[in-house]
Design an enzyme around this catalytic site. Sequence first.
Site, PDB file in Angstrom:
ATOM      1  N   GLU A  66       2.979  -4.703   2.366  1.00 39.06           N
ATOM      2  CA  GLU A  66       1.647  -5.318   1.826  1.00 39.06           C
ATOM      3  C   GLU A  66       1.438  -6.775   2.373  1.00 39.06           C
ATOM      4  O   GLU A  66       0.393  -7.264   2.439  1.00 39.06           O
ATOM      5  CB  GLU A  66       1.802  -5.223   0.481  1.00 39.06           C
ATOM      6  CG  GLU A  66       1.462  -3.957  -0.096  1.00 39.06           C
ATOM      7  CD  GLU A  66       2.680  -2.677   0.062  1.00 39.06           C
ATOM      8  OE1 GLU A  66       3.837  -3.244   0.220  1.00 39.06           O
ATOM      9  OE2 GLU A  66       2.388  -1.614  -0.405  1.00 39.06           O
ATOM     10  N   HIS A  80       1.505   1.865 -11.418  1.00 40.05           N
ATOM     11  CA  HIS A  80       0.112   2.198 -10.852  1.00 40.05           C
ATOM     12  C   HIS A  80      -1.088   1.907 -11.674  1.00 40.05           C
ATOM     13  O   HIS A  80      -2.031   2.517 -11.377  1.00 40.05           O
ATOM     14  CB  HIS A  80       0.318   3.988 -10.542  1.00 40.05           C
ATOM     15  CG  HIS A  80       1.055   3.932  -9.067  1.00 40.05           C
ATOM     16  ND1 HIS A  80       2.483   3.904  -9.229  1.00 40.05           N
ATOM     17  CD2 HIS A  80       0.788   4.159  -8.106  1.00 40.05           C
ATOM     18  CE1 HIS A  80       3.044   4.313  -8.090  1.00 40.05           C
ATOM     19  NE2 HIS A  80       2.027   4.398  -7.086  1.00 40.05           N
TER      20      HIS A  80
END
Lengths: 325, 321
Positions: A61, A130
């Site tokens: 990321e 999430h």
Amino acid sequence: MSIKTYKEATWEAMKEEMLRDPSVYAMAEDIIGNGGSMGHYIGLGQAVGDENRVLDAPISETAIVASAVGAALAGMRPVIDMRFSNCLPVCMDELTNQAAKSRYMFGGQGKVHMVVRCPDGIMKMQGAHHTDCLEAWFAHVPGLQVVIPSSPAEGKGLLKSAIRNDNPVIFFEHKTLFKMEGEVPEEEYTIPIGKARVARDGKDVSIIVYGVMVSRALEAAKVLEQEGVSAEVIDLRTVSPWDKETVLASVRKTGRVVVAHEAVRQCGFGAELSATIGEEAFASLKTPVVRIGAPFVPIPMSPHLEDMCRTLPKDIISAVKRVLS
Amino acid sequence: MEKIVYSKEQARELYEKMATIRYFEACIKHDSLAGEIPGFVHLYIGEEAIATGVCAALRQDDMIESTHRGHGHCIAKGADVNRMMAEIYGKETGLCQGRGGSMHIADFSIGMLGANGVVGGGYNLAAGAALANKAVLKNDKVSVVFFGDGASNRGTFHEAMNVASAWKLPVIFVNEMNCWASTTPYRATCNVENISDRAKGYHIPGVIVDGQDVFAVYEAAKAAVERARSGEGPTLIEAKTYRIEGHFVGDPELYRKKEETLKIFQDTDPLRIFRQKKILPDAECNEIEARCEEAIRKAKEYALSCSYPDAESFMKYVYVD
């Protein structure tokens, strides 16, 4: 107009912008195999006739975000996708130190025109890693813009504007939106960043929301109407910059305010809204502002616990009743 | 490799760059200790041959990502010392209009994409610029990222090395192995003697070069640039050097002995090593140094004569209008 899902409408936005401007490219983990975490990039490379502009990234990321910053400084307009908003904390330096500050620190040299798409929010039992809604974190950072669309048509128009915009944009998309259907104009259009819309006109109370909460607020407003309450719903569309003028005009009209989001209530964006309303429209308020959001807890997986973290139409209705009492 | 024969002109340029950095940094050190310079400064004294050798192998339109110790990179890439000095003094005429200062100095007009206050923050920015140039803009520009030994322990190092290798990006990773990660000796927190060994893990070349010898650095950089430009991908260059100054100006340096540092400087000073090669006569080196000293004196005079940024415009550049 035709009926499209949010996924289809934003896919079209990507396609149109990539065809319009060869400096736009898309990069994310798993963007090719299944077309991204929500399948929202399926076939995009073929559709624009340049598969080199849709790039599968490694699970890195920091590399995804920082490479987008570097590419933007070199002249590109990257659209990157974090798959889930909870990947954002992995690359906070790249977002808040590099993307947000480069142009300012370098005295106007270089532009960081990039879009960071972040599916977020509670969908179904995905657990605490999430599901977070993190818009308030990024609205706190000078240099970033934060956009949160509420429907297929809004998503398309706002995504196109975000891509054309010369600033770094964090683009939060509630996961439940992707299957949402709605009317989308056939003709070319964009929606300006920083301009709220009155999603429903009303006179008794202002419900100030953004993203997925807009449809929930509209649902609540319908129920309230049957009970004789006329609720105005303001869709902020963007929380940084945010449209103070439209919000305050509504507050001055109704004198009663509910601010609602799915993010945890403590230090959520509702706090900024509520404080500003208190500072600038106190005299118009008939009752104190009520703000609602998730309890101060990591989102639990177990279904009945997860349900306790959702901010639903029924919560908005009860909040409206509080400000009316 | 074929032995490179340097012309006097090339040698003069290299020496002049190194001397400019040396006098620039000496001035910054003096003024900072005197309390004249606002902000935090980190000096490059003793490491001049690395930036100079690497940038000599680059074109002006190639791009570099620098570090918190970035003045040397900026000068070597070709920035104007007057505007650099004005920036460090926080003046309106500075390269970044006083908004960046020493730690965020940048000059996009010469491909210097910025010093970085975050250690290890530059790798992936350089990889991204390289990706843009190679994959989409389809030109042959290369990117260089400078980083210290301490920064090699950031996770960002791994992510950037991996993508650069996977996509054969035109990036050159230049490690300035100066033996100190802030106040901690490099080996106290890392069990790998040579950072260049890590290149093996990414299937890219890793080379060690004497960072005090500007010619050796230039030659290593030249080979890496040729490899990058021809589409073969990245190289990791480890330039062995030593941090002569403290981590920052004002560092009490409780962690080491001044006399040891001075001894290392005497033995490894890149300007002295250059002179020992006798490519230029000493008298000419003296002349070059005198010229550089004067240029820096004038740069300071310029910076002092400039005004501070207009307070009314201080929000300018947060967003593009």
